[in-house]
Design a protein around this motif. Sequence first.
Motif, PDB file in Angstrom:
ATOM      1  N   GLY A  13       0.830  -1.195   0.000  1.00 16.74           N
ATOM      2  CA  GLY A  13       0.000   0.000   0.000  1.00 16.74           C
ATOM      3  C   GLY A  13       0.864   1.244   0.000  1.00 16.74           C
ATOM      4  O   GLY A  13       2.072   1.179  -0.236  1.00 16.74           O
ATOM      5  N   PHE A  14       0.225   2.376   0.250  1.00 13.57           N
ATOM      6  CA  PHE A  14       0.945   3.656   0.279  1.00 13.57           C
ATOM      7  C   PHE A  14       0.677   4.362   1.594  1.00 13.57           C
ATOM      8  O   PHE A  14      -0.453   4.364   2.084  1.00 13.57           O
ATOM      9  N   ARG A  15       1.731   4.965   2.135  1.00 16.86           N
ATOM     10  CA  ARG A  15       1.567   5.757   3.353  1.00 16.86           C
ATOM     11  C   ARG A  15       1.049   7.137   2.950  1.00 16.86           C
ATOM     12  O   ARG A  15       1.588   7.757   2.047  1.00 16.86           O
ATOM     13  N   ASN A  23      -4.113   0.341   1.709  1.00 17.65           N
ATOM     14  CA  ASN A  23      -3.738  -0.846   0.941  1.00 17.65           C
ATOM     15  C   ASN A  23      -4.119  -0.687  -0.531  1.00 17.65           C
ATOM     16  O   ASN A  23      -5.210  -0.237  -0.852  1.00 17.65           O
ATOM     17  N   LEU A  24      -3.209  -1.061  -1.427  1.00 21.44           N
ATOM     18  CA  LEU A  24      -3.546  -1.112  -2.856  1.00 21.44           C
ATOM     19  C   LEU A  24      -3.589  -2.580  -3.291  1.00 21.44           C
ATOM     20  O   LEU A  24      -4.658  -3.146  -3.487  1.00 21.44           O
ATOM     21  N   LEU A  25      -2.422  -3.219  -3.388  1.00 25.54           N
ATOM     22  CA  LEU A  25      -2.394  -4.611  -3.843  1.00 25.54           C
ATOM     23  C   LEU A  25      -2.732  -5.508  -2.661  1.00 25.54           C
ATOM     24  O   LEU A  25      -2.083  -5.451  -1.617  1.00 25.54           O
ATOM     25  N   GLY A  42      -6.593  -4.576 -16.818  1.00 27.32           N
ATOM     26  CA  GLY A  42      -7.467  -3.830 -15.912  1.00 27.32           C
ATOM     27  C   GLY A  42      -7.429  -2.377 -16.329  1.00 27.32           C
ATOM     28  O   GLY A  42      -6.504  -1.954 -17.034  1.00 27.32           O
ATOM     29  N   GLU A  43      -8.432  -1.614 -15.887  1.00 27.64           N
ATOM     30  CA  GLU A  43      -8.453  -0.196 -16.261  1.00 27.64           C
ATOM     31  C   GLU A  43      -7.315   0.565 -15.571  1.00 27.64           C
ATOM     32  O   GLU A  43      -6.668   0.030 -14.665  1.00 27.64           O
ATOM     33  N   SER A  44      -7.172   1.802 -15.960  1.00 25.23           N
ATOM     34  CA  SER A  44      -6.164   2.661 -15.351  1.00 25.23           C
ATOM     35  C   SER A  44      -6.425   2.769 -13.851  1.00 25.23           C
ATOM     36  O   SER A  44      -7.564   2.980 -13.435  1.00 25.23           O
ATOM     37  N   GLY A  45      -5.382   2.586 -13.059  1.00 27.88           N
ATOM     38  CA  GLY A  45      -5.521   2.717 -11.611  1.00 27.88           C
ATOM     39  C   GLY A  45      -5.802   1.401 -10.894  1.00 27.88           C
ATOM     40  O   GLY A  45      -6.025   1.373  -9.690  1.00 27.88           O
ATOM     41  N   CYS A  46      -5.784   0.289 -11.635  1.00 30.83           N
ATOM     42  CA  CYS A  46      -6.066  -1.015 -11.012  1.00 30.83           C
ATOM     43  C   CYS A  46      -4.858  -1.624 -10.311  1.00 30.83           C
ATOM     44  O   CYS A  46      -4.977  -2.649  -9.640  1.00 30.83           O
ATOM     45  N   GLY A  47      -3.681  -1.019 -10.489  1.00 30.36           N
ATOM     46  CA  GLY A  47      -2.503  -1.518  -9.782  1.00 30.36           C
ATOM     47  C   GLY A  47      -1.586  -2.371 -10.646  1.00 30.36           C
ATOM     48  O   GLY A  47      -0.699  -3.057 -10.125  1.00 30.36           O
ATOM     49  N   LYS A  48      -1.759  -2.291 -11.960  1.00 36.02           N
ATOM     50  CA  LYS A  48      -0.942  -3.120 -12.857  1.00 36.02           C
ATOM     51  C   LYS A  48       0.533  -2.705 -12.788  1.00 36.02           C
ATOM     52  O   LYS A  48       1.412  -3.552 -12.672  1.00 36.02           O
ATOM     53  N   SER A  49       0.763  -1.391 -12.863  1.00 36.83           N
ATOM     54  CA  SER A  49       2.157  -0.922 -12.850  1.00 36.83           C
ATOM     55  C   SER A  49       2.822  -1.217 -11.510  1.00 36.83           C
ATOM     56  O   SER A  49       4.000  -1.595 -11.470  1.00 36.83           O
ATOM     57  N   MET A  50       2.068  -1.060 -10.421  1.00 36.49           N
ATOM     58  CA  MET A  50       2.659  -1.330  -9.099  1.00 36.49           C
ATOM     59  C   MET A  50       3.010  -2.815  -8.973  1.00 36.49           C
ATOM     60  O   MET A  50       3.974  -3.176  -8.295  1.00 36.49           O
ATOM     61  N   THR A  51       2.248  -3.658  -9.664  1.00 35.81           N
ATOM     62  CA  THR A  51       2.550  -5.093  -9.657  1.00 35.81           C
ATOM     63  C   THR A  51       3.886  -5.341 -10.365  1.00 35.81           C
ATOM     64  O   THR A  51       4.751  -6.051  -9.839  1.00 35.81           O
ATOM     65  N   THR A  61       8.847   5.688  -3.143  1.00 35.98           N
ATOM     66  CA  THR A  61       9.312   5.679  -1.750  1.00 35.98           C
ATOM     67  C   THR A  61       8.173   5.616  -0.731  1.00 35.98           C
ATOM     68  O   THR A  61       8.366   5.125   0.378  1.00 35.98           O
ATOM     69  N   SER A  62       6.982   6.111  -1.114  1.00 36.82           N
ATOM     70  CA  SER A  62       5.861   6.064  -0.164  1.00 36.82           C
ATOM     71  C   SER A  62       5.195   4.686  -0.097  1.00 36.82           C
ATOM     72  O   SER A  62       4.265   4.477   0.679  1.00 36.82           O
ATOM     73  N   ALA A  63       5.677   3.747  -0.893  1.00 38.72           N
ATOM     74  CA  ALA A  63       5.071   2.401  -0.904  1.00 38.72           C
ATOM     75  C   ALA A  63       5.520   1.606   0.313  1.00 38.72           C
ATOM     76  O   ALA A  63       6.656   1.736   0.773  1.00 38.72           O
TER      77      ALA A  63
HETATM   78  N1  LIG Z   1       3.117   7.260  -5.263  1.00 38.92           N
HETATM   79  C1  LIG Z   1       1.848   6.947  -4.973  1.00 38.92           C
HETATM   80  N2  LIG Z   1       1.283   7.345  -3.809  1.00 38.92           N
HETATM   81  C2  LIG Z   1       0.019   7.011  -3.483  1.00 38.92           C
HETATM   82  N3  LIG Z   1      -0.784   6.272  -4.264  1.00 38.92           N
HETATM   83  C3  LIG Z   1      -0.296   5.863  -5.436  1.00 38.92           C
HETATM   84  C4  LIG Z   1       1.050   6.168  -5.861  1.00 38.92           C
HETATM   85  N4  LIG Z   1       1.251   5.605  -7.066  1.00 38.92           N
HETATM   86  C5  LIG Z   1       0.103   4.974  -7.388  1.00 38.92           C
HETATM   87  N5  LIG Z   1      -0.811   5.115  -6.411  1.00 38.92           N
HETATM   88  C6  LIG Z   1      -2.163   4.560  -6.372  1.00 38.92           C
HETATM   89  O1  LIG Z   1      -2.120   3.268  -6.933  1.00 38.92           O
HETATM   90  C7  LIG Z   1      -3.131   3.144  -7.926  1.00 38.92           C
HETATM   91  C8  LIG Z   1      -2.671   2.148  -8.955  1.00 38.92           C
HETATM   92  O2  LIG Z   1      -1.574   2.654  -9.685  1.00 38.92           O
HETATM   93  P1  LIG Z   1      -0.922   1.888 -10.922  1.00 38.92           P
HETATM   94  O3  LIG Z   1      -0.039   2.877 -11.595  1.00 38.92           O
HETATM   95  O4  LIG Z   1      -0.312   0.613 -10.499  1.00 38.92           O
HETATM   96  O5  LIG Z   1      -2.203   1.573 -11.823  1.00 38.92           O
HETATM   97  P2  LIG Z   1      -2.244   1.031 -13.314  1.00 38.92           P
HETATM   98  O6  LIG Z   1      -3.277  -0.031 -13.323  1.00 38.92           O
HETATM   99  O7  LIG Z   1      -0.893   0.652 -13.776  1.00 38.92           O
HETATM  100  O8  LIG Z   1      -2.768   2.291 -14.086  1.00 38.92           O
HETATM  101  P3  LIG Z   1      -2.220   2.916 -15.465  1.00 38.92           P
HETATM  102  O9  LIG Z   1      -2.706   1.984 -16.530  1.00 38.92           O
HETATM  103  O10 LIG Z   1      -2.884   4.256 -15.494  1.00 38.92           O
HETATM  104  O11 LIG Z   1      -0.735   2.992 -15.351  1.00 38.92           O
HETATM  105  C9  LIG Z   1      -3.338   4.548  -8.423  1.00 38.92           C
HETATM  106  O12 LIG Z   1      -4.603   4.760  -8.924  1.00 38.92           O
HETATM  107  C10 LIG Z   1      -3.159   5.362  -7.163  1.00 38.92           C
HETATM  108  O13 LIG Z   1      -4.391   5.370  -6.439  1.00 38.92           O
END
Ligand SMILES: Nc1ncnc2c1ncn2[C@@H]1O[C@H](COP(=O)(O)OP(=O)(O)OP(=O)(O)O)[C@@H](O)[C@H]1O
Length: 338
Positions: A13-15, A23-25, A42-51, A61-63
């Motif tokens: 998640g993110f602080r 929590n995100l993932l 998944g749509e934008s914001g679903c957490g794909k990039s964070m995965t 750094t806030s993760a």
């Molecule tokens: N640095 C951050 N601090 C806080 N929350 C964040 C940060 N980066 C991402 N998030 C949160 O995590 C969510 C998921 O981000 P992520 O980039 O993984 O989505 P994504 O599915 O890859 O979207 P996209 O297709 O737009 O890249 C974001 O919508 C946002 O709410």
Amino acid sequence: MSKLIEFKNYSMGFRNEKGQINNLLDNICFSIEEGKAVGVVGESGCGKSMTSLSIMGLLPTSAVIQGGEILYKGTDLLKKSEIEMQKIRGREIAMIFQEPMTALNPVLTIGFQIGEVLKIHFPNLKEEDIKKEVIQQLELVGIPNPEARVNQYPHQFSGGMRQRVMIAMALICKPKLLIADEATTALDVTIQAQVLDLMKRLKENGSLMVVTHNLGVVAEICDKVVVMYAGRVVEQGRLEAILENPKHPYTRGLMAAIPTMVSSDKELYTIPGTVPNIEDFEKGCRFFPRCEYRLDICKDNIPPTKRLMNNHYVQCWLEFEGEEANDDFNNSQSRKSD
Ligand SMILES: Nc1ncnc2c1ncn2[C@@H]1O[C@H](COP(=O)(O)OP(=O)(O)OP(=O)(O)O)[C@@H](O)[C@H]1O
């Protein structure tokens, strides 16, 4: 088949400014087998990039990692030091990003930049061997006249060519896993088809993780699909299962974007609304507010994951409707649409 990458109950998640963790993932579980291509959609914001950034050890750094494991060939990447991760990045696991112009240094030649990656991982290589390798790699990704091209700068390449350069750079050390994050999104349709073709060929030498919101791209190259919604894997399975027999209301909604791939007798609909902000996630099913088929139970209770046939998994309360074990729940439920 051996697993190259395995997410085991991974959560992050993110602080926020108040110091609390959102929590995100949440409990991510899926694997990437050797020689296979997995599409994370998944749509934008679903957490794909964070995965994908979690695999690379490149989270912001806030993760905050909240639990679980990300196994690479059986060892946990989350336990590796930064020095150990530097050896893995580029050499074992490489990533190509959406925007090649931001990833390439405008004042250095293409040849130098690709060669640098080799030098980092193989410091004893001679200059002439590096040059030979770079030219060969550019040839492989379809850059014409690579002997001359190595001395040119990023702005002298078209968008499609730059993306190929990024792929060449990612492949120069022959990584076991290539992560392509929206790698074709910024390209026009013909170039997109060429890059997709190239990625298809990559499966011969390694595994591929394709991160995209475009199910059409996934249908082209992937063996398996992982559907993410608001940080959770809501459905996963073999490509055919997901395309022909999508179970989760969210997956079905995504399918509506590619109507030619799904027969017309299926219940299809587009999904109104957008992915909620991380601070507004529901306690139960995160798709609850947008789901046409929601039950009362969905709001406050995280759906369990049900295993269907052939490693097809779906995380949805609808799959448990009418089951004996859930009678107490189901007797009190009524469909929103009833
Ligand atoms: N640095 C951050 N601090 C806080 N929350 C964040 C940060 N980066 C991402 N998030 C949160 O995590 C969510 C998921 O981000 P992520 O980039 O993984 O989505 P994504 O599915 O890859 O979207 P996209 O297709 O737009 O890249 C974001 O919508 C946002 O709410």
